[in-house]
Structure formats: structure tokens, C-alpha cells
Design a protein around this motif. Structure first.
Motif, PDB file in Angstrom:
ATOM      1  N   VAL A   1       0.840  -1.191   0.000  1.00  0.00           N
ATOM      2  CA  VAL A   1       0.000   0.000   0.000  1.00  0.00           C
ATOM      3  C   VAL A   1       0.877   1.244   0.000  1.00  0.00           C
ATOM      4  O   VAL A   1       1.790   1.381   0.806  1.00  0.00           O
ATOM      5  N   SER A   2       0.597   2.169  -0.920  1.00  0.00           N
ATOM      6  CA  SER A   2       1.394   3.392  -0.990  1.00  0.00           C
ATOM      7  C   SER A   2       0.652   4.621  -0.479  1.00  0.00           C
ATOM      8  O   SER A   2       1.277   5.582  -0.065  1.00  0.00           O
ATOM      9  N   THR A   3      -0.678   4.606  -0.501  1.00  0.00           N
ATOM     10  CA  THR A   3      -1.459   5.760  -0.078  1.00  0.00           C
ATOM     11  C   THR A   3      -2.685   5.276   0.680  1.00  0.00           C
ATOM     12  O   THR A   3      -3.373   4.377   0.226  1.00  0.00           O
ATOM     13  N   VAL A   4      -2.952   5.899   1.816  1.00  0.00           N
ATOM     14  CA  VAL A   4      -4.149   5.585   2.588  1.00  0.00           C
ATOM     15  C   VAL A   4      -4.865   6.894   2.867  1.00  0.00           C
ATOM     16  O   VAL A   4      -4.246   7.884   3.241  1.00  0.00           O
ATOM     17  N   PHE A   5      -6.178   6.903   2.675  1.00  0.00           N
ATOM     18  CA  PHE A   5      -6.983   8.092   2.919  1.00  0.00           C
ATOM     19  C   PHE A   5      -8.296   7.639   3.531  1.00  0.00           C
ATOM     20  O   PHE A   5      -8.888   6.677   3.051  1.00  0.00           O
ATOM     21  N   GLY A   6      -8.742   8.307   4.546  1.00  0.00           N
ATOM     22  CA  GLY A   6     -10.017   7.992   5.165  1.00  0.00           C
ATOM     23  C   GLY A   6     -11.062   9.034   4.819  1.00  0.00           C
ATOM     24  O   GLY A   6     -10.767  10.229   4.835  1.00  0.00           O
ATOM     25  N   ALA A   7     -12.231   8.588   4.493  1.00  0.00           N
ATOM     26  CA  ALA A   7     -13.339   9.499   4.184  1.00  0.00           C
ATOM     27  C   ALA A   7     -14.559   9.035   4.961  1.00  0.00           C
ATOM     28  O   ALA A   7     -14.813   7.843   5.068  1.00  0.00           O
ATOM     29  N   VAL A   8     -15.298   9.985   5.490  1.00  0.00           N
ATOM     30  CA  VAL A   8     -16.491   9.628   6.258  1.00  0.00           C
ATOM     31  C   VAL A   8     -17.769   9.819   5.454  1.00  0.00           C
ATOM     32  O   VAL A   8     -18.842   9.433   5.903  1.00  0.00           O
TER      33      VAL A   8
ATOM     34  N   SER B   1     -15.055  10.901  -2.916  1.00  0.00           N
ATOM     35  CA  SER B   1     -15.054  11.312  -4.312  1.00  0.00           C
ATOM     36  C   SER B   1     -13.886  12.248  -4.601  1.00  0.00           C
ATOM     37  O   SER B   1     -13.176  12.095  -5.603  1.00  0.00           O
ATOM     38  N   ALA B   2     -13.661  13.207  -3.726  1.00  0.00           N
ATOM     39  CA  ALA B   2     -12.563  14.163  -3.916  1.00  0.00           C
ATOM     40  C   ALA B   2     -11.218  13.447  -3.905  1.00  0.00           C
ATOM     41  O   ALA B   2     -10.343  13.721  -4.729  1.00  0.00           O
ATOM     42  N   PHE B   3     -11.053  12.507  -2.984  1.00  0.00           N
ATOM     43  CA  PHE B   3      -9.814  11.747  -2.923  1.00  0.00           C
ATOM     44  C   PHE B   3      -9.625  10.927  -4.190  1.00  0.00           C
ATOM     45  O   PHE B   3      -8.552  10.916  -4.780  1.00  0.00           O
ATOM     46  N   PHE B   4     -10.660  10.240  -4.603  1.00  0.00           N
ATOM     47  CA  PHE B   4     -10.546   9.394  -5.788  1.00  0.00           C
ATOM     48  C   PHE B   4     -10.151  10.214  -7.011  1.00  0.00           C
ATOM     49  O   PHE B   4      -9.292   9.813  -7.787  1.00  0.00           O
ATOM     50  N   GLN B   5     -10.762  11.362  -7.186  1.00  0.00           N
ATOM     51  CA  GLN B   5     -10.450  12.204  -8.342  1.00  0.00           C
ATOM     52  C   GLN B   5      -9.018  12.720  -8.297  1.00  0.00           C
ATOM     53  O   GLN B   5      -8.364  12.843  -9.329  1.00  0.00           O
ATOM     54  N   ALA B   6      -8.508  12.991  -7.101  1.00  0.00           N
ATOM     55  CA  ALA B   6      -7.152  13.528  -6.966  1.00  0.00           C
ATOM     56  C   ALA B   6      -6.076  12.449  -7.110  1.00  0.00           C
ATOM     57  O   ALA B   6      -5.018  12.695  -7.670  1.00  0.00           O
ATOM     58  N   ILE B   7      -6.339  11.245  -6.635  1.00  0.00           N
ATOM     59  CA  ILE B   7      -5.316  10.208  -6.545  1.00  0.00           C
ATOM     60  C   ILE B   7      -5.495   9.086  -7.575  1.00  0.00           C
ATOM     61  O   ILE B   7      -4.521   8.494  -8.001  1.00  0.00           O
ATOM     62  N   SER B   8      -6.710   8.760  -7.944  1.00  0.00           N
ATOM     63  CA  SER B   8      -7.016   7.640  -8.852  1.00  0.00           C
ATOM     64  C   SER B   8      -6.359   6.335  -8.410  1.00  0.00           C
ATOM     65  O   SER B   8      -5.547   5.760  -9.133  1.00  0.00           O
TER      66      SER B   8
ATOM     67  N   LYS C   1      -2.026  -5.986 -10.263  1.00  0.00           N
ATOM     68  CA  LYS C   1      -2.243  -4.831 -11.134  1.00  0.00           C
ATOM     69  C   LYS C   1      -0.928  -4.348 -11.739  1.00  0.00           C
ATOM     70  O   LYS C   1       0.106  -4.438 -11.104  1.00  0.00           O
ATOM     71  N   PRO C   2      -0.956  -3.833 -12.951  1.00  0.00           N
ATOM     72  CA  PRO C   2       0.261  -3.273 -13.542  1.00  0.00           C
ATOM     73  C   PRO C   2       0.838  -2.182 -12.640  1.00  0.00           C
ATOM     74  O   PRO C   2       0.105  -1.362 -12.100  1.00  0.00           O
ATOM     75  N   GLY C   3       2.124  -2.188 -12.444  1.00  0.00           N
ATOM     76  CA  GLY C   3       2.751  -1.180 -11.588  1.00  0.00           C
ATOM     77  C   GLY C   3       2.865  -1.625 -10.150  1.00  0.00           C
ATOM     78  O   GLY C   3       3.459  -0.940  -9.338  1.00  0.00           O
ATOM     79  N   GLY C   4       2.296  -2.770  -9.813  1.00  0.00           N
ATOM     80  CA  GLY C   4       2.446  -3.337  -8.470  1.00  0.00           C
ATOM     81  C   GLY C   4       2.055  -2.407  -7.357  1.00  0.00           C
ATOM     82  O   GLY C   4       0.896  -2.122  -7.162  1.00  0.00           O
ATOM     83  N   ASN C   5       3.027  -1.898  -6.619  1.00  0.00           N
ATOM     84  CA  ASN C   5       2.732  -1.121  -5.415  1.00  0.00           C
ATOM     85  C   ASN C   5       2.516   0.367  -5.671  1.00  0.00           C
ATOM     86  O   ASN C   5       2.577   1.170  -4.769  1.00  0.00           O
ATOM     87  N   ASN C   6       2.243   0.744  -6.889  1.00  0.00           N
ATOM     88  CA  ASN C   6       2.027   2.158  -7.196  1.00  0.00           C
ATOM     89  C   ASN C   6       0.554   2.566  -7.071  1.00  0.00           C
ATOM     90  O   ASN C   6       0.162   3.600  -7.554  1.00  0.00           O
ATOM     91  N   HIS C   7      -0.244   1.749  -6.432  1.00  0.00           N
ATOM     92  CA  HIS C   7      -1.671   2.040  -6.293  1.00  0.00           C
ATOM     93  C   HIS C   7      -2.006   2.334  -4.842  1.00  0.00           C
ATOM     94  O   HIS C   7      -1.495   1.676  -3.946  1.00  0.00           O
ATOM     95  N   GLY C   8      -2.866   3.296  -4.623  1.00  0.00           N
ATOM     96  CA  GLY C   8      -3.267   3.638  -3.272  1.00  0.00           C
ATOM     97  C   GLY C   8      -4.530   2.931  -2.854  1.00  0.00           C
ATOM     98  O   GLY C   8      -5.172   2.272  -3.644  1.00  0.00           O
ATOM     99  N   ILE C   9      -4.854   3.077  -1.623  1.00  0.00           N
ATOM    100  CA  ILE C   9      -6.067   2.486  -1.069  1.00  0.00           C
ATOM    101  C   ILE C   9      -6.782   3.528  -0.246  1.00  0.00           C
ATOM    102  O   ILE C   9      -6.183   4.272   0.485  1.00  0.00           O
ATOM    103  N   ARG C  10      -8.051   3.554  -0.366  1.00  0.00           N
ATOM    104  CA  ARG C  10      -8.867   4.404   0.466  1.00  0.00           C
ATOM    105  C   ARG C  10      -9.541   3.507   1.451  1.00  0.00           C
ATOM    106  O   ARG C  10      -9.959   2.448   1.188  1.00  0.00           O
TER     107      ARG C  10
END
Length: 108
Positions: free
Chosen positions: A4-11, A17-24, A99-108
Motif C-alpha cells: 500500500v502506498s497511499t491511505v486516505f479515510g473518508a467519512v 469522491s474528492a480523494f478518488f479524483q485527486a489520486i485515482s 495490477k500493472p505497476g504493483g505497489n504504485n496504487h493507493g487504497i482508500r
């Protein structure tokens, strides 16, 4: 979750939605009981914007209408956050590794 490279919490839907659009991110964890009842809308938005993003829904063990609604919105996987909690990080790491790129994907 070592990949995991990015973690974001949303309530609420708006925050997620804002996080997803910014980070994909490549993988998104969504609580089925998102505060504003926006889980289905958020999942639909994610899948419309990036169909290859894997959406993992954390549930309270509910099935039936809620499960069907979220599956219809585009959810890929469901885990009961109380009874399957230990499986979640293992499966997320597997998904990221696939996934292509392995650990270059974040998680919310």
C-alpha cells in the motif's frame, strides 16, 4: 499491507469522491455504511471514472438488498469487516500485486 502506498479515510461520499479524483487509486475500500448512505453513489462514480479500479466493500455481514445494490453499482469484492477482517489486508496485497505497476496504487 506492505504494498500500500497511499491511505486516505473518508467519512462521506463527497470526501471519498474528492480523494478518488485527486489520486485515482487502483484499489478502493468502501464501507457499506458510509455516513451519508453514499456507498452506492461513490462506487458508481469510481467505476464510471476508472472501470479497472477494484472496489472492495466492507460490510457488517448484511446481504440481500444492500449487497445487491452495491454489486449493481460496481462493487467487486465484499468482506464482513467483523468476521473476515484478517483476510482483507492479504487479499488487498494480492490485488495490488496483480495490477500493472504493483505497489504504485493507493487504497482508500
Amino acid at each position: 499491507m506492505e504494498r500500500v502506498s497511499t491511505v486516505f479515510g473518508a467519512v462521506a461520499h463527497r470526501d471519498g469522491s474528492a480523494f478518488f479524483q485527486a489520486i485515482s487509486p487502483g484499489v478502493v475500500l468502501v464501507d457499506s455504511r458510509l455516513r451519508d448512505n453514499g456507498a452506492a453513489a461513490l462506487i458508481r462514480e469510481i467505476k464510471t471514472g476508472a472501470a479497472d479500479t477494484v472496489v472492495v466493500v466492507l460490510t457488517n455481514g448484511e446481504e440481500g438488498h444492500v449487497h445487491d445494490k452495491l454489486k449493481e453499482a460496481g462493487a467487486d469484492l465484499f468482506f464482513d469487516k467483523y468476521h473476515e477482517f484478517e483476510v482483507i489486508p492479504v487479499r488487498v496485497n494480492e490485488i495490488i500485486g496483480e495490477k500493472p505497476g504493483g505497489n504504485n496504487h493507493g487504497i482508500r
